[in-house]
Design an enzyme around this catalytic site. Structure first.
Site, PDB file in Angstrom:
ATOM      1  N   CYS A 154       0.833  -1.210   0.000  1.00 39.62           N
ATOM      2  CA  CYS A 154       0.000   0.000   0.000  1.00 39.62           C
ATOM      3  C   CYS A 154       0.863   1.253   0.000  1.00 39.62           C
ATOM      4  CB  CYS A 154      -0.942  -0.002   1.205  1.00 39.62           C
ATOM      5  SG  CYS A 154      -1.987   1.465   1.281  1.00 39.62           S
TER       6      CYS A 154
ATOM      7  N   CYS B  31      -0.473   4.114   2.134  1.00 42.08           N
ATOM      8  CA  CYS B  31      -0.241   3.922   3.572  1.00 42.08           C
ATOM      9  C   CYS B  31       1.225   4.206   3.927  1.00 42.08           C
ATOM     10  CB  CYS B  31      -0.554   2.488   4.000  1.00 42.08           C
ATOM     11  SG  CYS B  31      -2.088   1.836   3.343  1.00 42.08           S
ATOM     12  N   ASP B  32       2.147   3.713   3.128  1.00 44.03           N
ATOM     13  CA  ASP B  32       3.554   3.679   3.548  1.00 44.03           C
ATOM     14  C   ASP B  32       4.494   4.567   2.741  1.00 44.03           C
ATOM     15  OD1 ASP B  32       2.791   1.715   5.367  1.00 44.03           O
ATOM     16  OD2 ASP B  32       3.140   0.092   3.942  1.00 44.03           O
TER      17      ASP B  32
END
Ligand code: NAP
Length: 321
Positions: free
Chosen positions: A145, A148-149
């Site tokens: 992701c 997300c990261d």
């Protein structure tokens, strides 16, 4: 047979726990069936995908960030504080044909409930390489992701890889191009599956390079990714590509297999179909929330929002039933 439940929530990610917090605070006395840990090929844990996420930096309210497992423990604690009961089993099949919904669990017991919220999530697909999974679960720079990261400091101004040729891979590459020095898209064929508009965005970007006909066959590095080993899918030629981050974007699989034969409408990929504007499925008293019903946003915050909606919709359903 024990007394029927009012509300059973299946799943224990942000959607499930948020639904539990709302239902418990509304005195509906929810039972949350949280699943059992397994690994095939990547670990699947009660708590969902956040259990495999090291740093969550985009969930509002945590200005310093928080680890995924810590965040899920806090969600659970908050749900328990208001009386949510927890069952550490899997639901293996459902019968929604009668006035009471019947859920069979992995121990063979049958739970009856007036209403059910399905919040079982989806799992990211992985290539299935040992080193890929090892570095993905240990904060070693492998992720499924980018949103997300990707903004984490470890990926800034670094060469980053994206595996896949669909819309997700295009989106992840465009997002990562803002942080990485170069983004390398690694795709196993010589054309993308993604929509033309999404393809154009990456093909016209200055710092995105496409490696056609390449398959990742290993991820190299002890505690952090340093490179990937590639194999040409046409010639079989092998090479290595230095990378500091690898984002695998080869699709997701919704956890909806246990709904087979239940009558809940699923789309072609197995995601639950929701009625527009609320969380109701096609079956009265069966609601869904989070990634099992959402293949677009797939964020902790959107899943939590959907969990809240499902609990409110369920509460209204119980009042009207
Ligand atoms: P997808 O469309 O299924 O694409 C998966 C990609 O991964 C394909 O290019 C596939 O290669 C590749 N792949 C699959 N298994 C692989 C493996 N083992 N090794 C290497 N490559 C592998 O999945 P997605 O991109 O996640 O999209 C899912 C759905 O969400 C789609 O309907 C998409 O349109 C939608 N979506 C939309 C947006 C948007 O509109 N903003 C954003 C994201 C997703 P092949 O092409 O060779 O099969």
């Amino acid at each position: 047979m024990p007394e029927p439940e009012q509300c059973v929530i299946i799943g224990s990610g942000p959607a499930g726990w948020t639904a539990a917090i709302y239902a418990a605070r509304a005195n509906i006395n929810p039972l949350c069936i949280i699943g059992v840990p397994r690994s095939d090929p990547a670990p699947v844990l009660p708590g969902g995908q956040l259990m495999l996420t090291t740093d969550v930096e985009n969930y509002p309210g945590f200005p310093e960030g928080i680890s995924g497992p810590e965040m899920m423990a806090m969600f659970q604690k908050q749900a328990e504080r208001f009386g949510t009961r927890i069952l550490g089993e899997d639901v293996v099949s459902c019968d929604f044909s009668g006035s009471m919904h019947r859920l069979t669990t992995s121990s063979g017991s049958v739970i009856e409930s007036k209403a059910v919220i399905i919040a079982t999530g989806a799992t990211a697909n992985w290539i299935g390489l040992d080193n890929e999974l090892r570095l993905a679960t240990s904060g070693g720079g492998v992720s499924a992701c980018a949103v997300c990261d990707g903004a984490l400091p470890m990926f800034r101004d670094q060469p980053l890889g994206v595996v896949g040729g669909g819309d997700s891979a295009m989106e992840e590459a465009s997002y990562l191009a803002k942080f990485g020095s170069t983004v390398h898209i690694i795709h196993r064929r010589d054309e993308f599956r993604a929509s033309k508009a999404m393809q154009d965005r990456v093909l016209n970007a200055e710092n995105i390079e496409v490696h056609w006909n390449k398959q990742v066959i290993d991820v190299l590095g002890e505690t952090r990714i340093e490179a990937v080993a590639l194999e040409d899918t046409v010639t079989g030629e092998r090479s290595t590509l230095d990378l500091t981050g690898l984002f695998v974007a080869i699709g997701h699989t919704p956890a909806s297999g246990f709904l087979e034969g239940s009558g809940v409408e699923l789309d072609a990929k197995g995601y639950i179909e929701l009625r527009s504007r609320d969380s109701a499925t096609n079956i009265p008293g069966v609601f869904a929330a989070g990634d099992v019903a959402d293949q677009i946003y797939r964020q902790a915050i959107t899943a939590a929002g959907m969990g809240c909606q499902a609990a409110l919709d369920l509460e209204r359903y119980l009042h009207e039933a």
